[in-house]
Design an enzyme around this catalytic site. Structure first.
Site, PDB file in Angstrom:
ATOM      1  N   THR A 289       2.637  33.300 -17.385  1.00 57.36           N
ATOM      2  CA  THR A 289       3.170  33.729 -16.193  1.00 57.36           C
ATOM      3  C   THR A 289       4.630  33.830 -16.015  1.00 57.36           C
ATOM      4  O   THR A 289       5.127  34.380 -14.996  1.00 57.36           O
ATOM      5  CB  THR A 289       2.520  32.624 -15.151  1.00 57.36           C
ATOM      6  OG1 THR A 289       2.845  31.174 -15.964  1.00 57.36           O
ATOM      7  CG2 THR A 289       1.046  32.752 -15.088  1.00 57.36           C
ATOM      8  N   THR A 290       5.244  32.992 -16.674  1.00 57.75           N
ATOM      9  CA  THR A 290       6.825  33.300 -16.636  1.00 57.75           C
ATOM     10  C   THR A 290       7.302  34.616 -17.078  1.00 57.75           C
ATOM     11  O   THR A 290       8.444  34.977 -16.553  1.00 57.75           O
ATOM     12  CB  THR A 290       7.479  32.233 -17.616  1.00 57.75           C
ATOM     13  OG1 THR A 290       7.196  30.856 -17.266  1.00 57.75           O
ATOM     14  CG2 THR A 290       9.009  32.248 -17.448  1.00 57.75           C
TER      15      THR A 290
ATOM     16  N   TYR B 243      -6.949  31.531  -7.739  1.00 61.82           N
ATOM     17  CA  TYR B 243      -7.406  31.842  -6.100  1.00 61.82           C
ATOM     18  C   TYR B 243      -8.930  31.821  -6.200  1.00 61.82           C
ATOM     19  O   TYR B 243      -9.379  31.311  -5.074  1.00 61.82           O
ATOM     20  CB  TYR B 243      -7.119  33.328  -6.041  1.00 61.82           C
ATOM     21  CG  TYR B 243      -7.425  33.864  -4.550  1.00 61.82           C
ATOM     22  CD1 TYR B 243      -6.726  33.664  -3.706  1.00 61.82           C
ATOM     23  CD2 TYR B 243      -8.816  34.372  -4.170  1.00 61.82           C
ATOM     24  CE1 TYR B 243      -7.130  33.713  -2.235  1.00 61.82           C
ATOM     25  CE2 TYR B 243      -8.988  34.783  -2.974  1.00 61.82           C
ATOM     26  CZ  TYR B 243      -8.105  34.452  -1.879  1.00 61.82           C
ATOM     27  OH  TYR B 243      -8.369  34.531  -0.686  1.00 61.82           O
TER      28      TYR B 243
ATOM     29  N   TYR C  28      -4.772  26.723 -20.526  1.00 59.56           N
ATOM     30  CA  TYR C  28      -3.585  26.273 -19.429  1.00 59.56           C
ATOM     31  C   TYR C  28      -4.029  25.628 -18.091  1.00 59.56           C
ATOM     32  O   TYR C  28      -4.544  26.505 -17.295  1.00 59.56           O
ATOM     33  CB  TYR C  28      -2.705  27.619 -19.589  1.00 59.56           C
ATOM     34  CG  TYR C  28      -1.424  27.181 -18.679  1.00 59.56           C
ATOM     35  CD1 TYR C  28      -0.971  26.381 -18.289  1.00 59.56           C
ATOM     36  CD2 TYR C  28      -0.881  28.639 -18.263  1.00 59.56           C
ATOM     37  CE1 TYR C  28       0.299  26.262 -17.578  1.00 59.56           C
ATOM     38  CE2 TYR C  28       0.282  28.393 -17.529  1.00 59.56           C
ATOM     39  CZ  TYR C  28       1.208  27.309 -17.331  1.00 59.56           C
ATOM     40  OH  TYR C  28       2.029  27.156 -16.474  1.00 59.56           O
TER      41      TYR C  28
ATOM     42  N   ARG D   6      -0.427  26.382  -9.080  1.00 63.41           N
ATOM     43  CA  ARG D   6      -0.367  27.841  -9.210  1.00 63.41           C
ATOM     44  C   ARG D   6      -1.818  28.375  -9.134  1.00 63.41           C
ATOM     45  O   ARG D   6      -2.210  29.488  -8.605  1.00 63.41           O
ATOM     46  CB  ARG D   6       0.419  28.521 -10.260  1.00 63.41           C
ATOM     47  CG  ARG D   6       1.794  28.209 -10.265  1.00 63.41           C
ATOM     48  CD  ARG D   6       2.395  28.913 -11.491  1.00 63.41           C
ATOM     49  NE  ARG D   6       3.974  28.818 -11.720  1.00 63.41           N
ATOM     50  CZ  ARG D   6       4.782  29.618 -10.977  1.00 63.41           C
ATOM     51  NH1 ARG D   6       4.156  30.818 -10.375  1.00 63.41           N
ATOM     52  NH2 ARG D   6       6.011  29.324 -11.300  1.00 63.41           N
TER      53      ARG D   6
ATOM     54  N   LYS E 145      -2.076  23.621 -22.609  1.00 64.07           N
ATOM     55  CA  LYS E 145      -0.696  23.388 -21.994  1.00 64.07           C
ATOM     56  C   LYS E 145      -1.080  22.792 -20.716  1.00 64.07           C
ATOM     57  O   LYS E 145      -1.875  23.287 -19.739  1.00 64.07           O
ATOM     58  CB  LYS E 145      -0.244  24.588 -22.000  1.00 64.07           C
ATOM     59  CG  LYS E 145       1.144  24.686 -21.010  1.00 64.07           C
ATOM     60  CD  LYS E 145       1.432  26.161 -20.816  1.00 64.07           C
ATOM     61  CE  LYS E 145       3.001  26.049 -19.977  1.00 64.07           C
ATOM     62  NZ  LYS E 145       3.452  27.344 -19.729  1.00 64.07           N
TER      63      LYS E 145
ATOM     64  N   ILE F 221       5.526  23.860 -23.763  1.00 62.11           N
ATOM     65  CA  ILE F 221       5.786  25.273 -23.622  1.00 62.11           C
ATOM     66  C   ILE F 221       6.724  25.360 -22.498  1.00 62.11           C
ATOM     67  O   ILE F 221       6.472  24.976 -21.192  1.00 62.11           O
ATOM     68  CB  ILE F 221       4.365  26.177 -23.391  1.00 62.11           C
ATOM     69  CG1 ILE F 221       3.472  25.975 -24.639  1.00 62.11           C
ATOM     70  CG2 ILE F 221       4.820  27.415 -22.901  1.00 62.11           C
ATOM     71  CD1 ILE F 221       2.209  26.856 -24.715  1.00 62.11           C
TER      72      ILE F 221
END
Length: 298
Positions: A46-47, A109, A135, A140, A164, A206
Site C-alpha cells: 500500500t505504501t 471497505y 497483512y 485502513r 504483517k 515491514i
C-alpha cells in the site's frame, strides 16, 4: 523463512513531474535500500500507492524491481484487493521470477466477517505458487483480522507463513504469539512499535520509515533480534519524531519528502494523495539531514 527476519521495506513508487513511474528513481531506491543493509524489499504494497497503478504499470514495476534487485535481497510482491476472485487471478498470473513471497492485505471497505476473511485467504493460499504473508491493518481496511482467524489460517495452510500485524493491539499480539505454530512469523507493520513487538517474539518489521533510513532502522532491528534492547533503545528514540512526521499528513507523502531531501527520488504522489504542506516539508528535510549526517550514523 529466515529471509523475512529483520527489516523489510514497503517501497514507495517514485513518480516524475508528469506523474509517470520514475524508473530511474526506483532503481536509486532499490540500490539505496540494499546498500543500507535491509534484509528484504516489498514491491507494491500500500505504501507503493498500488491502488493508483494500472495492471500494466504493476507488471512492469514488478519485473523491473526483480531485475534490479538481482537476488541481492529478499523480495516480496504486494497483491491484494477486496474482490477475492480478482486477487486470486492476479496471484495465478503473477510472474514469480525473483520473488520469495506475496504480501496480501485483508480486504478493505467490504468489512467481511472473520469467516469471510478466512475464506478470502484460503482462496489465495490455494492458488498461490509462493508463500503468503497476511497483512492486518484495521485502520485502513475497516476490519480486523482476529488472533483466532490468524492462527486458524496459520495452522490450516502451510504456505501462509506469517502476518504483517499493524493493529497495535498488544492483547491480540499476545494471543497470536501464544497460539501460533512455532514457525509462523509475526512481523511488525507499524514502525513505532517494532521494538516492543520483537520483545514479544516478533521477527522484524515491514517498514515505511526504512525507505529513508535503511541503515539506522535495520541496525536497530538487528540489535533487537539479538536481544540487546538497551543498545537498540537510543536509535529507536532518535527516530521517534521523524517517524511521527512521516505519517502526520499521510503516507507515503512524508517519506517521499525525505527521499527527495536525500536525492533518491522525487516527492510526487498520485491523487487522491497530495504532497505534505510546505511547513511539514521543511521540518522533514531538517530532521532527515540530522539523522543521515555522518555524526548521526553509527
Amino acid at each position: 523463512m529466515e529471509k523475512f527476519y529483520g527489516t523489510g521495506v514497503a517501497m514507495v513508487t517514485p513518480f516524475d513531474e508528469n506523474g509517470q513511474v520514475d524508473y530511474a528513481g526506483l532503481r536509486n531506491l532499490i540500490n539505496y535500500l540494499i546498500d543500507g543493509g535491509v534484509e528484504y524489499l516489498v514491491s507494491l504494497g500500500t505504501t507503493g500507492e498500488s491502488v493508483t497503478l494500472s495492471k500494466e504499470e504493476k507488471k512492469k514495476i514488478f519485473a523491473f524491481t526483480a531485475e534490479v534487485n538481482a537476488g541481492r535481497a529478499g523480495l516480496v510482491a504486494g497483491i491484494a484487493g477486496n474482490n477475492t476472485y480478482e486477487v486470486v487471478q492476479q496471484v495465478k498470473e503473477f510472474d514469480t521470477r525473483g520473488y520469495d513471497a506475496i504480501l496480501s492485505a485483508s480486504p478493505n471497505y467490504n468489512k467481511p466477517t472473520q469467516e469471510g476473511i478466512y475464506q478470502h485467504y484460503k482462496a489465495i493460499a490455494e492458488a498461490s505458487p509462493l508463500p503468503i504473508i497476511l497483512y492486518n491493518v484495521p485502520s485502513r481496511t475497516g476490519s480486523n483480522v482476529s488472533a483466532e482467524t490468524t492462527v486458524r489460517l496459520a495452522k490450516d495452510f502451510k504456505n501462509i507463513v506469517g502476518i504483517k500485524e499493524a493493529s497495535g493491539n498488544f492483547d491480540q499480539l499476545n494471543q497470536i504469539m501464544r497460539d501460533k505454530p512455532e514457525d509462523f512469523l509475526l512481523i511488525s507493520g507499524d514502525d513505532p512499535i517494532s521494538l516492543p513487538m520483537i520483545a514479544l517474539g516478533g521477527v522484524g518489521v515491514i517498514s515505511v520509515v526504512g525507505n529513508a533510513l535503511p541503515r539506522q532502522f535495520s541496525d536497530m532491528i538487528r540489535l533487537c533480534l539479538k536481544g540487546d534492547f538497551k543498545a537498540a533503545q537510543p536509535a529507536h528514540a532518535s527516530m521517534i519524531e521523524f517517524t511521527r512526521m512521516m505519517f502526520a499528513e499521510g503516507s507515503p507523502a512524508g517519506v517521499k519528502t525525505a527521499l527527495k531531501t536525500l536525492g533518491i527520488c522525487g516527492n510526487k504522489v498520485r491523487l487522491p494523495l497530495v504532497q505534505v504542506s510546505a511547513k511539514l516539508a521543511e521540518k522533514i528535510a531538517l530532521e532527515t539531514k540530522n539523522l543521515t549526517s555522518p555524526v548521526a550514523v553509527h
